[in-house]
Write a protein that holds these residues in place. Structure first.
Motif, short mmCIF file in Angstrom:
data_model
loop_
_atom_site.label_atom_id
_atom_site.label_comp_id
_atom_site.label_asym_id
_atom_site.label_seq_id
_atom_site.Cartn_x
_atom_site.Cartn_y
_atom_site.Cartn_z
N LYS A 20 0.91 -1.06 -0.20
CA LYS A 20 0.20 -0.06 -0.05
C LYS A 20 0.84 1.14 0.02
O LYS A 20 0.53 2.17 -0.78
N ALA A 21 2.05 1.15 0.56
CA ALA A 21 2.75 2.52 0.79
C ALA A 21 3.51 2.48 -0.54
O ALA A 21 3.55 3.89 -0.96
N GLU A 24 0.85 4.02 -2.80
CA GLU A 24 0.75 5.61 -2.78
C GLU A 24 1.65 6.55 -3.55
O GLU A 24 1.23 7.56 -4.01
N PRO A 27 1.73 4.40 -8.10
CA PRO A 27 0.70 3.38 -8.37
C PRO A 27 0.83 2.79 -9.64
O PRO A 27 0.25 1.63 -9.90
N SER A 108 4.45 5.30 3.42
CA SER A 108 4.90 6.21 2.14
C SER A 108 5.95 7.07 2.46
O SER A 108 6.89 7.18 1.76
#
Length: 127
Positions: A20-21, A24, A27, A108
């Motif tokens: 997910k980091a 962000e 992408p 992130s």
């Protein structure tokens, strides 16, 4: 050119958090996951991987051993060791194998500098 990042961690949750980091910040990058060093090396033989994020504490082999093996196969690959075990010795060993050090939990913000440097390195090596 598409970039593929390999996330190696024996914890599924940690791989999701790191993924997910990465998503962000980048992408469009493809993410592949491995739950062990053996699985990571098998993927390296099959897939065009550009960057590796490797957990330090894994059951079969530690992340530094895996980073050394990857470094032998791919001397220029950007590699980061991720761990909650923040000790000077581990940070120094990561630097010895030419890997960045990123503390867990992966965010992130924590990844931003490493990923931008890795992207720059990839662009300059392709040019």
């Amino acid at each position: 050119m598409p970039v593929t990042i390999l996330i190696v961690d024996d914890s599924k949750l940690a791989r999701i958090v790191a993924g997910k980091a990465v998503a962000e910040l980048q992408p469009e990058w493809q993410k592949l996951e491995a739950s062990s060093g053996e699985q990571a090396l098998a993927l390296m033989g099959k897939e065009p991987l550009d960057i590796a994020l490797i957990d330090f504490n894994m059951s079969e082999q530690d992340g530094l051993e895996l980073a050394r093996e990857i470094r032998a196969l791919r001397p220029d690959m950007p590699i980061a060791i991720i761990t909650a075990n923040i000790q000077d010795e581990i940070i120094a060993q990561a630097r010895e194998v030419g890997a960045a050090f990123i503390p867990k939990p992966v965010t992130s913000e924590g990844l931003a500098g490493f990923l931008s440097g890795a992207a720059l390195k990839l662009r300059s090596s392709q040019g």
